[in-house]
Enzyme design. Sequence first.
Site, short mmCIF file in Angstrom:
data_model
loop_
_atom_site.label_atom_id
_atom_site.label_comp_id
_atom_site.label_asym_id
_atom_site.label_seq_id
_atom_site.Cartn_x
_atom_site.Cartn_y
_atom_site.Cartn_z
CB CYS A 75 20.64 33.06 76.12
SG CYS A 75 20.65 31.36 75.53
CD GLN A 76 21.69 32.46 70.37
OE1 GLN A 76 21.08 33.31 71.02
NE2 GLN A 76 21.09 31.67 69.52
#
Length: 309
Positions: A75-76
């Site tokens: 999810c960065q």
Amino acid sequence: MKTIDLFAGCGGMSLGFMQAGFEIVAAVDNWRPAINTYQQNFTHPIHELDLAQIDAAVSLIKTHSPELIIGGPPCQDFSSAGKRDEGLGRANLTLDFAKIVLAIQPAWVIMENVERARLSKIHQQACSMLGDEGYSLAQVVLDASLCGVPQLRKRTFVIGHRHGSIADLANVLQQRLAKQSLTVRDYFGESLDTDYYYRHPRTYERRAIFSVNEPSPTIRGVNRPIPATYRMHPKDAGDVSLARPLTTKERSLIQTFPLDFKFVGTKSEQEQMIGNAVPVNLAFFLATSLQAYLNQPRMQQLSLLPSFF
């Protein structure tokens, strides 16, 4: 229900679903330190594979015949650390996750991501892909502190079902939430032997000293000592002289991993996998909520729905 965990990390989601009675038949990840930790704690296989290799992933996953696919694509690119940039590449793994699900066609799918992912074009595209191929979807944002976790950590969950509408599932989840947040003291009692602790802030415009009488802030993938030059923030819960950093083990406990869960690797690797994990109790809450939903008379009457529990 036969379940496979994609992007499994060190196993927070796997463990929560196992504790709820789901059969985790396998897991997949591509980061060796997390895989090593996973292997220390589970007897089922975890496969090392880059899930961007969709054909290879589909071939592998089909051998396990999952009825449920769970997973949290990295999810960065959606996170609140700096500007969102969906063009960095990792967000595309959300689309890869959806493509894998559509190739396997399990009865159920659960996709986890950070809260703001739901606003991204890629997340919405992945949901559209699933919906267009016949999956009924329910989407909900859950605050872990209302799900048995002593931590303010909001996450988006998309639940999909291939055999009928689940439009009211989000309501079931909301109804099962606790009425108030779980604090660190609620969870640990007096065992931390401190009233205040230090959590390194993303910037010094944010506070860093927290009280055990509130939920922990989100456990992140870094854990640093208190700087000698730290300047008090107006919203710090107590004086810096009264605080200490949490240990790696304490951070894992706030993520609701059990005391006997074994983490391996360097300290920085352990901190990262702990911060990346889905809190065990959050996964357990989601899994038991799905069980409660399936046990409703209306769901049991669906002729296409197997009896899993």
